[in-house]
Design a protein around this motif. Structure first.
Motif, PDB file in Angstrom:
ATOM      1  N   ILE A 414      -1.487  12.516  13.211  1.00 14.20           N
ATOM      2  CA  ILE A 414      -0.655  13.712  12.942  1.00 14.20           C
ATOM      3  C   ILE A 414      -0.145  14.239  14.275  1.00 14.20           C
ATOM      4  CG2 ILE A 414      -0.642  16.047  12.024  1.00 14.20           C
ATOM      5  CD1 ILE A 414      -2.993  15.127  10.184  1.00 14.20           C
ATOM      6  N   ARG A 415       1.202  14.336  14.426  1.00 15.61           N
ATOM      7  CA  ARG A 415       1.799  14.803  15.680  1.00 15.61           C
ATOM      8  C   ARG A 415       2.299  16.249  15.588  1.00 15.61           C
ATOM      9  NH1 ARG A 415       3.469  10.600  19.091  1.00 15.61           N
ATOM     10  NH2 ARG A 415       4.169  12.258  20.472  1.00 15.61           N
ATOM     11  N   TYR A 416       2.576  16.731  14.387  1.00 13.05           N
ATOM     12  CA  TYR A 416       3.151  18.078  14.257  1.00 13.05           C
ATOM     13  C   TYR A 416       2.795  18.636  12.890  1.00 13.05           C
ATOM     14  CZ  TYR A 416       6.552  21.863  14.844  1.00 13.05           C
ATOM     15  OH  TYR A 416       7.142  23.086  14.982  1.00 13.05           O
ATOM     16  N   ILE A 417       2.445  19.902  12.839  1.00 13.65           N
ATOM     17  CA  ILE A 417       2.146  20.549  11.565  1.00 13.65           C
ATOM     18  C   ILE A 417       2.651  21.982  11.622  1.00 13.65           C
ATOM     19  CG2 ILE A 417      -0.199  21.180  12.301  1.00 13.65           C
ATOM     20  CD1 ILE A 417      -1.038  20.804   9.338  1.00 13.65           C
ATOM     21  N   LYS A 418       3.220  22.488  10.535  1.00 14.72           N
ATOM     22  CA  LYS A 418       3.819  23.833  10.524  1.00 14.72           C
ATOM     23  C   LYS A 418       3.774  24.389   9.108  1.00 14.72           C
ATOM     24  CE  LYS A 418       8.083  26.206  11.829  1.00 14.72           C
ATOM     25  NZ  LYS A 418       9.431  26.016  12.394  1.00 14.72           N
ATOM     26  N   VAL A 419       3.422  25.665   8.986  1.00 11.35           N
ATOM     27  CA  VAL A 419       3.458  26.342   7.685  1.00 11.35           C
ATOM     28  C   VAL A 419       4.902  26.767   7.431  1.00 11.35           C
ATOM     29  CG1 VAL A 419       2.493  28.183   6.271  1.00 11.35           C
ATOM     30  CG2 VAL A 419       1.151  27.232   8.140  1.00 11.35           C
ATOM     31  N   ILE A 420       5.432  26.397   6.264  1.00  9.08           N
ATOM     32  CA  ILE A 420       6.842  26.732   5.984  1.00  9.08           C
ATOM     33  C   ILE A 420       6.956  27.772   4.873  1.00  9.08           C
ATOM     34  CG2 ILE A 420       7.793  24.570   6.840  1.00  9.08           C
ATOM     35  CD1 ILE A 420       7.815  23.547   3.945  1.00  9.08           C
ATOM     36  N   VAL A 431       4.490  18.262   7.807  1.00  9.24           N
ATOM     37  CA  VAL A 431       3.648  17.424   8.658  1.00  9.24           C
ATOM     38  C   VAL A 431       4.478  16.253   9.157  1.00  9.24           C
ATOM     39  CG1 VAL A 431       1.552  16.043   8.780  1.00  9.24           C
ATOM     40  CG2 VAL A 431       1.619  18.077   7.327  1.00  9.24           C
ATOM     41  N   GLY A 432       4.415  15.985  10.483  1.00  5.03           N
ATOM     42  CA  GLY A 432       5.099  14.839  11.078  1.00  5.03           C
ATOM     43  C   GLY A 432       4.073  13.897  11.672  1.00  5.03           C
ATOM     44  N   ASN A 435       3.966   7.577  13.023  1.00  8.35           N
ATOM     45  CA  ASN A 435       4.720   6.416  12.512  1.00  8.35           C
ATOM     46  C   ASN A 435       6.097   6.788  11.982  1.00  8.35           C
ATOM     47  OD1 ASN A 435       4.184   7.717  10.154  1.00  8.35           O
ATOM     48  ND2 ASN A 435       3.008   6.055   9.205  1.00  8.35           N
ATOM     49  N   GLY A 436       6.518   8.082  12.198  1.00  5.19           N
ATOM     50  CA  GLY A 436       7.853   8.505  11.775  1.00  5.19           C
ATOM     51  C   GLY A 436       7.902   9.073  10.378  1.00  5.19           C
ATOM     52  N   GLN A 437       6.760   9.119   9.692  1.00  3.18           N
ATOM     53  CA  GLN A 437       6.740   9.661   8.327  1.00  3.18           C
ATOM     54  C   GLN A 437       6.699  11.193   8.385  1.00  3.18           C
ATOM     55  OE1 GLN A 437       3.380   8.526   5.842  1.00  3.18           O
ATOM     56  NE2 GLN A 437       4.815   7.647   4.361  1.00  3.18           N
ATOM     57  N   ILE A 438       7.471  11.854   7.483  1.00  5.65           N
ATOM     58  CA  ILE A 438       7.497  13.322   7.392  1.00  5.65           C
ATOM     59  C   ILE A 438       7.100  13.691   5.983  1.00  5.65           C
ATOM     60  CG2 ILE A 438       8.927  15.379   7.578  1.00  5.65           C
ATOM     61  CD1 ILE A 438      10.725  13.529   9.467  1.00  5.65           C
ATOM     62  N   LEU A 439       6.067  14.537   5.885  1.00  4.91           N
ATOM     63  CA  LEU A 439       5.531  14.882   4.569  1.00  4.91           C
ATOM     64  C   LEU A 439       5.541  16.384   4.367  1.00  4.91           C
ATOM     65  CD1 LEU A 439       3.206  12.763   6.084  1.00  4.91           C
ATOM     66  CD2 LEU A 439       2.884  12.326   3.660  1.00  4.91           C
ATOM     67  N   LYS A 440       5.565  16.759   3.081  1.00  2.00           N
ATOM     68  CA  LYS A 440       5.383  18.167   2.716  1.00  2.00           C
ATOM     69  C   LYS A 440       4.112  18.238   1.888  1.00  2.00           C
ATOM     70  CE  LYS A 440       8.362  20.407   0.002  1.00  2.00           C
ATOM     71  NZ  LYS A 440       9.546  21.219  -0.367  1.00  2.00           N
ATOM     72  N   ILE A 441       3.174  19.105   2.283  1.00  3.07           N
ATOM     73  CA  ILE A 441       1.890  19.240   1.609  1.00  3.07           C
ATOM     74  C   ILE A 441       1.740  20.680   1.148  1.00  3.07           C
ATOM     75  CG2 ILE A 441      -0.615  19.132   1.899  1.00  3.07           C
ATOM     76  CD1 ILE A 441      -0.167  16.974   4.005  1.00  3.07           C
ATOM     77  N   PHE A 442       1.357  20.892  -0.097  1.00  8.62           N
ATOM     78  CA  PHE A 442       1.039  22.225  -0.589  1.00  8.62           C
ATOM     79  C   PHE A 442      -0.464  22.408  -0.528  1.00  8.62           C
ATOM     80  CE2 PHE A 442       5.184  21.382  -2.472  1.00  8.62           C
ATOM     81  CZ  PHE A 442       5.845  22.567  -2.158  1.00  8.62           C
ATOM     82  N   VAL A 443      -0.905  23.584  -0.122  1.00  8.62           N
ATOM     83  CA  VAL A 443      -2.326  23.857   0.119  1.00  8.62           C
ATOM     84  C   VAL A 443      -3.154  23.624  -1.155  1.00  8.62           C
ATOM     85  CG1 VAL A 443      -3.965  25.694   0.721  1.00  8.62           C
ATOM     86  CG2 VAL A 443      -1.869  25.428   2.025  1.00  8.62           C
ATOM     87  N   ASP A 444      -2.555  23.900  -2.310  1.00 11.43           N
ATOM     88  CA  ASP A 444      -3.314  23.792  -3.555  1.00 11.43           C
ATOM     89  C   ASP A 444      -3.106  22.446  -4.262  1.00 11.43           C
ATOM     90  OD1 ASP A 444      -0.686  24.216  -4.117  1.00 11.43           O
ATOM     91  OD2 ASP A 444      -1.054  25.517  -5.859  1.00 11.43           O
ATOM     92  N   VAL A 458       7.437  11.209  15.376  1.00 12.95           N
ATOM     93  CA  VAL A 458       7.882  12.609  15.290  1.00 12.95           C
ATOM     94  C   VAL A 458       7.256  13.423  16.424  1.00 12.95           C
ATOM     95  CG1 VAL A 458       7.836  14.698  13.890  1.00 12.95           C
ATOM     96  CG2 VAL A 458       8.166  12.474  12.802  1.00 12.95           C
ATOM     97  N   ARG A 459       8.084  14.233  17.102  1.00  8.64           N
ATOM     98  CA  ARG A 459       7.564  15.148  18.112  1.00  8.64           C
ATOM     99  C   ARG A 459       7.645  16.597  17.637  1.00  8.64           C
ATOM    100  NH1 ARG A 459      10.132  15.191  24.039  1.00  8.64           N
ATOM    101  NH2 ARG A 459       9.053  13.172  24.164  1.00  8.64           N
ATOM    102  N   CYS A 460       8.738  16.959  16.950  1.00  7.53           N
ATOM    103  CA  CYS A 460       8.933  18.347  16.510  1.00  7.53           C
ATOM    104  C   CYS A 460       9.705  18.342  15.207  1.00  7.53           C
ATOM    105  CB  CYS A 460       9.696  19.124  17.587  1.00  7.53           C
ATOM    106  SG  CYS A 460       9.961  20.850  17.207  1.00  7.53           S
ATOM    107  N   LEU A 461       9.408  19.353  14.336  1.00  7.11           N
ATOM    108  CA  LEU A 461      10.042  19.440  13.020  1.00  7.11           C
ATOM    109  C   LEU A 461      10.455  20.872  12.725  1.00  7.11           C
ATOM    110  CD1 LEU A 461       7.585  17.456  10.735  1.00  7.11           C
ATOM    111  CD2 LEU A 461       9.897  16.773  11.287  1.00  7.11           C
ATOM    112  N   ASP A 462      11.512  21.027  11.895  1.00  4.26           N
ATOM    113  CA  ASP A 462      11.809  22.344  11.327  1.00  4.26           C
ATOM    114  C   ASP A 462      12.697  22.152  10.107  1.00  4.26           C
ATOM    115  OD1 ASP A 462      11.529  25.037  11.096  1.00  4.26           O
ATOM    116  OD2 ASP A 462      13.205  25.537  12.418  1.00  4.26           O
ATOM    117  N   MET A 463      12.515  23.044   9.134  1.00  3.94           N
ATOM    118  CA  MET A 463      13.269  22.967   7.883  1.00  3.94           C
ATOM    119  C   MET A 463      14.172  24.192   7.794  1.00  3.94           C
ATOM    120  SD  MET A 463      11.726  22.538   4.039  1.00  3.94           S
ATOM    121  CE  MET A 463      10.975  20.955   4.344  1.00  3.94           C
ATOM    122  N   SER A 464      15.379  24.004   7.261  1.00  4.47           N
ATOM    123  CA  SER A 464      16.331  25.109   7.172  1.00  4.47           C
ATOM    124  C   SER A 464      15.833  26.154   6.172  1.00  4.47           C
ATOM    125  CB  SER A 464      17.708  24.588   6.768  1.00  4.47           C
ATOM    126  OG  SER A 464      17.654  24.051   5.457  1.00  4.47           O
ATOM    127  N   ALA A 465      16.490  27.339   6.230  1.00  3.57           N
ATOM    128  CA  ALA A 465      16.018  28.473   5.427  1.00  3.57           C
ATOM    129  C   ALA A 465      16.052  28.178   3.932  1.00  3.57           C
ATOM    130  CB  ALA A 465      16.877  29.700   5.751  1.00  3.57           C
TER     131      ALA A 465
END
Length: 1182
Positions: A414-420, A431-432, A435-444, A458-465
């Protein structure tokens, strides 16, 4: 914190101590019986220094870098220069244990097993002091005032600069816990001096200068051999028997290990003003480390939390710049922040904090939960109700109570993680992976959703509004933007190290890299500006940037992307960008562009933003017209152009839409008359004249007054031209108009003159008045401007204006305290009443101020004024009476000036005879009321003193007797009393030399004359000299009835020849002798001078019989023997005959006062004028 080994070396002997040169370039080590000098940059051994015969135990460098000292088991201290030369050596009785330089005075403290010494460069000797125990260590305070000594018996002794003990600290362990190392905190920010103490009771303690312990002992679990502070005092290094160097906070909280060694660590130091640490060991190893303090931080929107001093957490509000510090007192390992939650990982636990309130500006945190468990993780994330731990490829979700609820295993690191965001307990994580994979994980949710897979890590990630776009920075520094739904790569940009979407605008993102900030809107080209650091957030117009260890909010105007939208006429999108933050100029540009594009809704919002009511009214009017059914866009656009100042474009559109009249109205309203003429062409002359009229009115009302004046002159409207020129103060233009006007045009010329007076140009006003012949106004002008010479010249030519000139002139003179000139001016103006009043006031003032000479002069002038006024038959008697009264007062004050000067001033230059005569004259004159200001006491006092001095003792007695009946001032009281006593010893008679002689009847008059200043025998009035007040040899005579003054003067001027008298001496000769006989009889006296015969009078008569002469007597008189007072009418001339022709008498031709000629000449030379009437010697008028 990481310790990176920079260089290492090995000496043959144990390294007991080391010291840095203050600039950090050199390192001095104590190794065996030598000193080793190293270059700190690369570990090169520069030079070994030999001087000691036994093991060197200690070394210390002076703060100024000029010298260092070493101490050895050979009981000696050697002082070395910075050039590595030994310059001084002194000894103790035992081996040297430690040395330390005073940081301020550079005094050297050297300590042995039994004593310690203090040496300074200024002293030749070393002052030594005994010690009760072995001294193992020493340290000076920052200000150099106190020296702390650590001893083997567990005692710390704090001494002053003279070696006297001030504070004694006894450790609980005593000799079982010998003090092995001490050091004062070098920080200047601390309020108190703090001493760190390490003993072999395996304790670390802190004390104040007063000896008071700070906090509790900190257990070390090893024997400490050395302790030292970082340069600013924020951290402490401790090394010893545990074969490593430990890093502590300044409060004694252990943070970690700097470097593990193979033997005991005897010494460790921090390179000045740096994060480099050097370690010296038992086995001779020298290790040089660089400490790297990593950034531990977390960011959520505008809240940024970061680690400070390794044990504190500071939460910063990036908008309000508020900060709050949370003290953890343990090493902070990880920080995570999300909404109102803050998670801090410590070595043995995780603390979860929450805000006190939901207020967006609230900065008060309180502990919500504690998870007391040790965790090893790479990344930490906090949600509303959970903690997320990242461990290599695994994610763990824990509740705030520490219970693991679920776990996700990834395919790669895991290279990057952010609460969206998301609902509480159901937040989404981005989560980035490597190996270049980008995932979205819900806590529940146990199942991770793969958003997309790319080829690079992946080094850095961000999702639009709106969650529609994903921005990725890969390991190749490329920013890639994907559409999440279609997985399509929308665009990519190079040179990126971090990326962030704008939280308020879907189509805007920014990324940083290569020292630049890049802002991209939609698919438009990138806008660049310089920026150091990493972009970590983008909110509206604020970009949050992390540079080194500090986070800052950079305000970035969104101008560039807004203009990109405007270029494509995308007004609504441009408005959305502007709402994020642009300048007022940008708002106005947006409003104008939208208005020209007839996008009225956007234009209205933009003009509202810049509060431009003018354009809002225009938009409102256009909208109203559209509602009424107007559809001509050319007409709307023409109105817009005219508002924007694009008048020619507006005129073309008006013409195209068939509204030429609107174009003409626009030009005339804007006073653009030339353009209006061009627009009209060769049209109706009537309209052209109307245009010129409007042009003139505009030029008058708007800021072009000079043009208005020229137009009004050409139109013949002189009054308006004069009014404008005058109100603007244009004197040159006014005089041009006045000179061009005909003198018959009286009203405009009078206006010009009036303005000239207001504008302080009296010359031009005079020229104008002369042009129209208004002499009365000209006189008034001269008077108002105080141009008196021109006024007098005009008055000479036109006597009817004399009253208008001299009365204001006199009033002006009076206002300027020039009263004498004012009086003359009133007199010239024929205002005799005012002239007299001014003189009376002047006279009164002079008397009150004891200026009796001036008073005499003013009374004389008053008398002459009265004489002038007596020519009026109606006032003759009254004025003649006043004339004689004022003449009398003038004589009195003229004489009294000398008496006043004698009695009031310390020195007098007047002759005693003069003072005697004046005081006698005054006494005889003051038979009735005494005038204001004249002191009878002063007069009698002067008379008494001078009478006594000149031998008139009888008169002096009389004066002193008179004084006894008067009120005497204190200043002369004693003098009068003494004079009254001493005069009794003098004879009771007067000196005959002082007795005045009557030149008419040759009678000797008494000094005290009851009749006054007249002869007691013939009643002939005495004539006095106006300077010495002696009786002059003059006899006044009167003309026989029928003889006029002119005839009398003519008869006197005839100088009839006298018969030569026979010699009175008769000579006879005899044989041997010559005889000379006086042959004269009494009858012969007076035969030759008819005037002498006229001097006879009837003896015993109490009536005064004047001397009256006929024509024959007048004919017999010589002109040089006769003095004539030629009084102006209605007075008669007065004639005086000198009975001693050889004694010359001079009479002033102005005031008719008589003087001895010699006295008069001397006084005139002194004053350049008559001393009585002040007639100038160069004044030839009578």
């Amino acid at each position: 914190m990481r310790a990176v080994l920079t260089w290492r070396d090995k000496a043959e002997q144990c390294i007991y101590d080391l010291a840095f040169k203050p600039d950090g370039t050199q390192l001095i080590l104590a190794a065996g019986n030598r000193l080793l000098v190293y270059d700190t940059s690369d570990g090169t051994l520069l030079q070994p220094l030999k001087g000691h015969k036994d093991t060197v135990y200690c070394v210390a460098y002076a703060k100024d870098g000029k010298r260092f000292a070493s101490g050895s088991a050979d009981k000696s201290i050697i002082i070395w220069t910075s050039k590595l030369e030994g310059i001084l050596k002194y000894t103790h009785n035992d081996s040297i244990q430690c040395v330390s330089y005073n940081p301020v005075t550079h005094q050297l403290a050297s300590c042995s097993s039994s004593d310690f010494g203090l040496w300074s460069p200024e002293q030749k000797s070393v002052s030594k002091h005994k010690s009760s125990s072995k001294i193992t260590c020493c340290s000076w305070t920052n200000d150099g005032q106190y020296l702390a000594l650590g001893m083997a018996n567990g005692i710390i002794s704090i001494r002053n600069k003279n070696g006297e003990e001030k504070v004694k600290i006894e450790r609980p362990g005593g000799s079982l816990s010998p003090i092995w190392s001490i050091c004062w905190n070098p920080s200047r920010e601390e309020h108190n001096d703090i001493l760190a103490v390490a003993d072999w009771g395996q304790k670390l303690s802190f004390y104040q200068l007063s000896g008071k312990q700070i906090g509790k002992d900190r257990p070390l679990n090893f024997d400490p051999c050395c302790i030292s502070y970082f340069t600013k005092g924020e951290y402490i290094l401790v090394g010893g028997s545990d074969k490593q160097v430990s890093l502590f906070t300044k409060d004694g909280v252990r943070l970690g290990t700097v470097g593990e060694q193979n033997s005991w660590v005897w010494t460790c130091r921090v390179k000045p003003d740096s994060n480099y640490v050097v370690v010296g060991c038992q086995d001779g190893t020298i290790s040089f480390y660089q400490l790297i303090f990593s950034t531990v931080h977390g960011l959520y929107k505008d809240r940024y939390a970061y680690r400070d001093s390794m044990t504190d957490v500071i939460v910063q509000h990036l908008i309000t710049e508020q900060k709050v510090r949370i003290k953890c007192r343990e090493l902070v390992k990880k920080i995570a922040i999300y909404k109102n939650r803050l998670a801090i990982q410590l070595p043995e636990k995780i603390l979860i904090y929450e805000l006190y309130s939901d207020d967006s500006a609230d900065m008060h945190y309180r502990v919500k939960e504690k998870i007391v468990k040790k965790f090893e993780c790479n990344l930490l994330v906090v949600c509303a109700d959970h903690i997320i731990l990242c461990q290599e490829k695994r994610l763990q979700c824990l509740s705030f109570s520490g219970v693991k609820e679920r776990e996700w295993q990834m395919e790669s690191l895991i290279r990057y993680i952010k609460v969206i965001g998301g609902p509480a307990g159901r937040e989404g994580l981005l989560v980035g992976l490597k190996n270049g994979q980008i995932l979205k994980i819900f806590v529940d949710n146990l199942f991770a959703i793969v958003l997309l897979k790319q080829a690079t890590a992946v080094r850095c990630l961000d999702m639009s509004a709106s969650r529609n776009k994903l921005a990725v920075v890969d390991e190749n520094d490329t920013c890639l933007v994907y559409d999440i739904h279609t997985k399509e790569l929308l665009f990519q940009e190079p040179n990126a190290n971090s990326v962030a979407w704008n939280t308020q605008c879907e189509d805007m993102l920014c990324f940083s890299g290569g020292g630049y900030l890049n802002i991209k809107a939609s698919t438009f080209p990138v806008h660049q500006q310089k920026l150091q650091g990493f972009v970590v957030g983008y909110n509206g117009s604020k970009i949050f940037c992390l540079h080194v260890f500090s986070m800052s909010a950079v305000e970035v105007p969104q101008s560039a992307p807004m203009y990109q939208y405007l270029d494509r006429k995308m007004f609504k999108e441009a408005y959305q960008i502007a709402c994020l933050g642009v300048t007022d100029t940008d708002w106005r540009e947006l409003a104008m562009e939208a208005l020209e594009g007839l996008e009225f809704e956007t234009a209205k919002k933009a003009f509202t933003r810049v509060q431009d009511l003018r354009y809002l009214e225009l938009i409102s009017s256009i909208e109203e017209r559209k509602k009424r059914g107007e559809t001509n866009n050319d007409l709307f656009l023409a109105d817009v152009f005219s508002y924007q100042g694009k008048f020619h474009e507006a005129a073309k559109l008006y013409k195209r839409s068939g509204h030429e009249n609107l174009a003409l109205d626009m030009y005339t309203d804007l006073c653009m008359f030339e353009y209006a003429k061009d627009f009209l062409g060769s049209g109706d002359p009537k309209e052209t004249r109307l245009l010129i009229t409007k042009q003139a009115d505009w030029a008058r009302n708007i800021n072009e007054p000079k043009a208005a004046v020229e137009m009004y002159i050409s139109a013949g409207e002189h009054a308006k031209a004069i009014e404008i020129s005058g109100s603007h103060g244009w004197v040159d233009m006014l005089i041009d108009i006045a000179r061009k006007l005909d003198k018959a045009e009286r009203e405009p010329l009078l206006m010009c003159a009036s303005y000239f007076k207001k504008l302080d140009s009296p010359g031009y006003a005079a020229e104008t008045y002369l042009k129209i012949g208004d002499l009365k106004s000209l006189v008034q002008l001269y008077v108002d401007t105080k141009r008196w010479d021109e006024a007098f010249a005009l008055g000479e030519k036109h006597p009817e204006f004399k009253d208008d000139i001299y009365v204001p002139y006199a009033q002006w003179l009076a206002e300027n305290d020039r009263f004498e000139e004012a009086q003359k001016a009133f007199h010239k103006a024929g205002r005799q009443g005012e002239a007299v009043r001014v003189l009376e006031q002047l006279t009164h003032n002079a008397v009150v101020e004891s200026r009796f000479n001036d008073a005499a002069y003013y009374y004389w002038m008053l008398s002459m004024q009265c004489l002038d006024m007596a020519q009026d038959p109606a006032q003759k008697d009254v004025m003649l009476e006043k004339f004689h009264h004022f003449q009398h007062l003038a004589e009195l004050y003229h004489g009294y000036q000398t008496i006043h000067r004698y009695t009031e001033e310390p020195f007098s230059f007047d002759l005693p005879e003069t003072l005697f005569n004046i005081s006698k004259f005054l006494l005889h004159s003051l038979t009735k009321a005494t005038p204001l200001g004249i002191s009878k006491v002063n007069t009698l006092f002067t008379l008494a003193k001078q009478s006594k001095a000149l031998g008139a003792y009888k008169l002096a007695r009389h004066a002193y007797d008179k004084l006894r009946g008067l009120q005497i001032p204190a200043r002369i009281q004693k003098s009068i009393e003494l004079g009254t006593l001493t005069i009794r010893s003098k004879p009771f008679h007067d000196s005959e030399e002082l007795v005045p002689l009557c030149y008419r009847c040759s009678t000797n008059n008494p000094l005290l004359n009851n009749l006054g200043n007249v002869c007691i025998n013939c009643r002939q009035p005495f004539i006095f000299s106006a300077s010495s007040y002696e009786v002059l040899h003059l006899v006044e005579f009167y003309l026989e009835e029928g003889i006029t003054d002119e005839e009398a003067v003519a008869l006197i001027d005839l100088e009839a020849p006298r018969h030569k008298r026979e010699g009175k001496w008769r000579e006879t000769s005899s044989n041997n002798s010559q005889t000379l006989r006086l042959d004269e009889t009494m009858d012969s006296i007076g035969e030759d001078d008819p005037f002498t015969a006229k001097l006879s009078f009837e003896q015993g008569s109490s009536e005064f019989v004047p001397v009256v002469v006929n024509r024959s007597v007048l004919r017999s008189m010589s002109r040089r023997d006769v003095l004539i007072k030629r009084w102006p009418p209605p007075l008669q001339w007065q004639y005086f005959r000198s009975l001693l022709p050889d004694a010359s008498i001079t009479m002033c031709p102005s005031c008719f006062q008589m003087f001895h000629s010699e006295d008069y000449e001397l006084l005139v030379l002194q004053h350049a004028c008559c001393p009585y009437c002040r007639r100038r010697i160069d004044d030839t008028s009578p």
